[in-house]
Structure formats: structure tokens, C-alpha cells
Design a protein around this motif. Structure first.
Motif, mmCIF file in Angstrom:
data_model
loop_
_atom_site.group_PDB
_atom_site.id
_atom_site.type_symbol
_atom_site.label_atom_id
_atom_site.label_comp_id
_atom_site.label_asym_id
_atom_site.label_seq_id
_atom_site.Cartn_x
_atom_site.Cartn_y
_atom_site.Cartn_z
ATOM 1 N N ASP A 189 0.829 -1.211 0.000
ATOM 2 C CA ASP A 189 0.000 0.000 0.000
ATOM 3 C C ASP A 189 0.865 1.263 0.000
ATOM 4 N N CYS A 190 2.008 1.200 -0.658
ATOM 5 C CA CYS A 190 2.946 2.319 -0.696
ATOM 6 C C CYS A 190 2.246 3.605 -1.141
ATOM 7 N N THR A 191 2.502 4.697 -0.426
ATOM 8 C CA THR A 191 1.857 5.976 -0.740
ATOM 9 C C THR A 191 2.669 6.831 -1.702
ATOM 10 N N ASP A 192 3.939 6.468 -1.929
ATOM 11 C CA ASP A 192 4.770 7.222 -2.865
ATOM 12 C C ASP A 192 4.594 6.607 -4.245
ATOM 13 N N GLY A 193 3.745 7.226 -5.068
ATOM 14 C CA GLY A 193 3.236 6.594 -6.272
ATOM 15 C C GLY A 193 4.125 6.585 -7.489
ATOM 16 N N PHE A 194 5.357 6.102 -7.382
ATOM 17 C CA PHE A 194 6.113 5.780 -8.590
ATOM 18 C C PHE A 194 5.595 4.441 -9.097
ATOM 19 N N ASP A 195 5.961 4.039 -10.303
ATOM 20 C CA ASP A 195 5.260 2.916 -10.930
ATOM 21 C C ASP A 195 5.287 1.629 -10.115
ATOM 22 N N GLU A 196 6.426 1.259 -9.512
ATOM 23 C CA GLU A 196 6.496 0.005 -8.765
ATOM 24 C C GLU A 196 5.667 0.024 -7.489
ATOM 25 N N ALA A 197 5.246 1.209 -7.041
ATOM 26 C CA ALA A 197 4.372 1.292 -5.869
ATOM 27 C C ALA A 197 3.044 0.593 -6.118
ATOM 28 N N LEU A 206 -4.351 2.694 -14.349
ATOM 29 C CA LEU A 206 -5.318 3.103 -15.370
ATOM 30 C C LEU A 206 -5.774 4.546 -15.154
ATOM 31 N N ASP A 207 -5.457 5.104 -13.993
ATOM 32 C CA ASP A 207 -5.790 6.489 -13.684
ATOM 33 C C ASP A 207 -4.706 7.394 -14.279
ATOM 34 N N PRO A 208 -5.055 8.288 -15.213
ATOM 35 C CA PRO A 208 -4.045 9.166 -15.810
ATOM 36 C C PRO A 208 -3.285 9.983 -14.775
ATOM 37 N N ALA A 209 -3.936 10.370 -13.676
ATOM 38 C CA ALA A 209 -3.257 11.155 -12.649
ATOM 39 C C ALA A 209 -2.138 10.356 -11.993
ATOM 40 N N ALA A 210 -2.349 9.061 -11.817
ATOM 41 C CA ALA A 210 -1.305 8.217 -11.241
ATOM 42 C C ALA A 210 -0.128 8.106 -12.198
ATOM 43 N N ARG A 211 -0.407 7.986 -13.482
ATOM 44 C CA ARG A 211 0.679 7.904 -14.464
ATOM 45 C C ARG A 211 1.423 9.228 -14.568
ATOM 46 N N GLN A 212 0.719 10.338 -14.508
ATOM 47 C CA GLN A 212 1.351 11.649 -14.629
ATOM 48 C C GLN A 212 2.316 11.922 -13.484
ATOM 49 N N ALA A 213 2.106 11.265 -12.354
ATOM 50 C CA ALA A 213 2.997 11.460 -11.211
ATOM 51 C C ALA A 213 4.345 10.787 -11.426
ATOM 52 N N CYS A 214 4.445 9.918 -12.431
ATOM 53 C CA CYS A 214 5.696 9.248 -12.787
ATOM 54 C C CYS A 214 6.242 9.930 -14.031
ATOM 55 N N SER A 215 7.369 10.608 -13.906
ATOM 56 C CA SER A 215 7.826 11.504 -14.960
ATOM 57 C C SER A 215 8.104 10.803 -16.281
ATOM 58 N N ALA A 216 8.446 9.523 -16.282
ATOM 59 C CA ALA A 216 8.756 8.837 -17.542
ATOM 60 C C ALA A 216 7.567 8.836 -18.494
ATOM 61 N N TRP A 217 6.347 8.851 -17.950
ATOM 62 C CA TRP A 217 5.163 8.861 -18.812
ATOM 63 C C TRP A 217 5.058 10.145 -19.624
ATOM 64 N N SER A 218 5.719 11.205 -19.200
ATOM 65 C CA SER A 218 5.644 12.466 -19.941
ATOM 66 C C SER A 218 6.496 12.438 -21.200
ATOM 67 N N PHE A 219 7.324 11.399 -21.368
ATOM 68 C CA PHE A 219 8.208 11.324 -22.530
ATOM 69 C C PHE A 219 7.670 10.411 -23.631
ATOM 70 N N ILE A 220 6.489 9.839 -23.453
ATOM 71 C CA ILE A 220 5.936 8.949 -24.471
ATOM 72 C C ILE A 220 4.737 9.604 -25.141
#
Length: 265
Positions: A189-197, A206-220
Motif C-alpha cells: 500500500d505504498c503511498t509514494d506513487g512511482f510505478d512500482e508502488a 489506469l488512472d491518468p493522474a497516477a501515471r502523470q505522477a511518474c515523470s517517464a510517462w511524460s516522454f511517451i
């Protein structure tokens, strides 16, 4: 530097502050990237009770509770502006040119930021210059990044992550001295939402907000995002994801690419 594995618990205390940068990251970061106290314990243990700690690439102050007294450095304006009122203002400076005297700090930390520096080796050598105690780096081991299940659905994202993070051995060499490289177990239940969390909670990605919190998604591009969303939704609905990875839903912790490097003179 020599390397070894260690284990144990840490403790957290009070705070003061100064900063260095995370750059522009998705808008979901402030709500999805919340410090996890269990990870903070590992950081606190690695700092070994150091009183006056420099936080380089401090951003908005995540995990600063792991140290006693913190001076934070952050070159990017938006993260500095997001620092909570309880923290003092961050210093506008870069890791490669720190405005401090030799050996000024009892300890130093760089948490999820080294891969964003212009020259990580130079930055770490500069941190070593101003720190007479332990230097703690929380980062990801690039050779382990692609082992995560996300690689089956969005390999482009993890390829970017693997390329962005310097080899941990290179970071250790830049710091010199002796130290340890230790895997940090990620809670279910890790609260620091990088992808492996989200290793056991695939629906969260599947939540875009969760993906946006991981900077690598901004490069695709959008095509990759749409393919990921459609494929993962389909596999969750059919049970295909659970057939391959369902054991992760009840696994208490995950040993992935998250590591702590601790270096001493």
C-alpha cells in the motif's frame, strides 16, 4: 567503494530546510507522490542519526522527516513553491555547485533526484565535499527497472526509466569511500506513487493522474498510453493479468529497482 547488503529499522524526527530540483513533472505528482513512512525509516537508518543534513534535489520536501535538521537545495521554482509552510525556504542552487563550506554537514541525502541532474557524478562529488558524514542516495537501479510487470504493457516507459537512471556503481564511484547498496522493499500500500508502488494494484495505473505522477510517462506519445490502457483493461477484465501476476496482489512487499546507496569516507 565496497558494497554489501544490510537491513534494519530507522527513526524520524523534526525538521528545518534548504533545496535542489525535480524539474517539471506531471500534475498528479503532488497528490500521488506522498512520502511513505516505511521508506522514510530506511532513509533515517542510513543517515545514522546525523544532526545537520543537506537535502540535494529536495523538491517539495518529500521524506525530509527522515532527518533531524535539514538544509534543502532545489533549483526549480515550482517544487520550491510547493514546499509546506512548516519547512523553511529552499536554496536555489544546483548539485554541481553547492554554496557551502567543506565538511559543513553531518550528513546528506538525494532522494529520487540524481537522475535529473545535469552531471550526477559532479553533483555527488560536490555533496561529498560539503559532507563529513554519510551521504544517502535513494534511486533506482537501471538494470532492474525492466523486471517489473509494467514492461509487458508499456516497455517504452521502463526503457526511458532505465536510460535516465545512472548505474548505481557509477554513483558509488563518484562518492568514493566505503558504503552499502541496499534494496528497499516497497510496501503493498505504498503511498509514494512511482510505478512500482502499484506492483499489486494494477488498476491504479489506469488512472491518468497516477501515471502523470511518474515523470517517464511524460516522454511517451498518446499512442503508447492508449495501447497500454486498452491492453491492461482487457487483461484485467479477462483475468490474464491475474494469471501471470496475481500473486503480487497479496505480496506484502516487493523487491524491485528501488535502492539506497550509503557512502562514508
Amino acid at each position: 567503494m565496497t558494497t554489501s547488503s544490510t537491513c534494519g529499522d530507522g527513526s524520524a524526527r523534526d525538521i528545518r530546510a534548504v533545496d535542489i530540483g525535480h524539474g517539471a513533472i506531471g500534475s498528479g505528482r503532488s497528490t500521488r507522490r506522498r512520502p511513505d513512512l516505511r521508506i522514510a525509516q530506511f532513509i533515517a537508518e542510513a543517515l545514522g542519526g546525523a544532526d545537520n543534513v543537506l537535502n540535494v534535489g529536495a523538491g517539495a520536501g518529500s521524506h525530509e522527516s527522515a532527518a533531524h535538521t535539514v538544509t534543502a537545495v532545489e533549483p526549480s521554482g515550482p517544487p520550491r513553491a510547493r514546499r509546506p509552510a512548516r519547512l523553511t525556504r529552499a536554496i536555489d542552487a544546483v548539485a554541481e555547485n553547492l554554496p557551502f563550506a567543506d565538511g559543513e554537514f553531518d550528513g546528506a541525502m538525494a532522494l529520487f533526484s540524481v537522475h535529473q541532474w545535469r552531471d550526477p557524478g559532479a553533483g555527488l562529488r560536490e555533496i561529498r565535499r560539503v559532507t563529513h558524514g554519510p551521504v544517502v542516495v535513494l534511486t533506482r537501479a537501471p538494470d532492474l527497472v525492466r523486471d517489473f510487470w509494467l514492461y509487458a504493457y508499456a516497455p517504452e516507459v521502463l526503457d526511458i526509466e532505465a536510460r535516465r537512471h545512472p548505474p548505481v556503481e557509477d554513483l558509488a564511484a563518484a562518492l568514493g569511500g566505503t558504503g552499502t547498496i541496499r534494496t528497499v522493499p516497497i510496501p503493498l500500500d505504498c503511498t509514494d506513487g512511482f510505478d512500482e508502488a502499484y506492483y499489486g494494484r494494477p488498476e491504479m495505473l489506469l488512472d491518468p493522474a497516477a501515471r502523470q505522477a511518474c515523470s517517464a510517462w511524460s516522454f511517451i506519445d498518446d499512442e503508447v498510453r492508449e495501447r497500454f490502457d486498452g491492453t491492461l483493461r482487457s487483461d484485467l477484465a479477462s483475468g490474464a493479468w491475474d494469471q501471470r501476476f496475481g500473486h503480487l496482489r497479496t505480496q506484502p512487499t516487493y523487491d524491485g529497482s528501488l535502492v539506497i546507496l550509503r557512502a562514508t569516507h
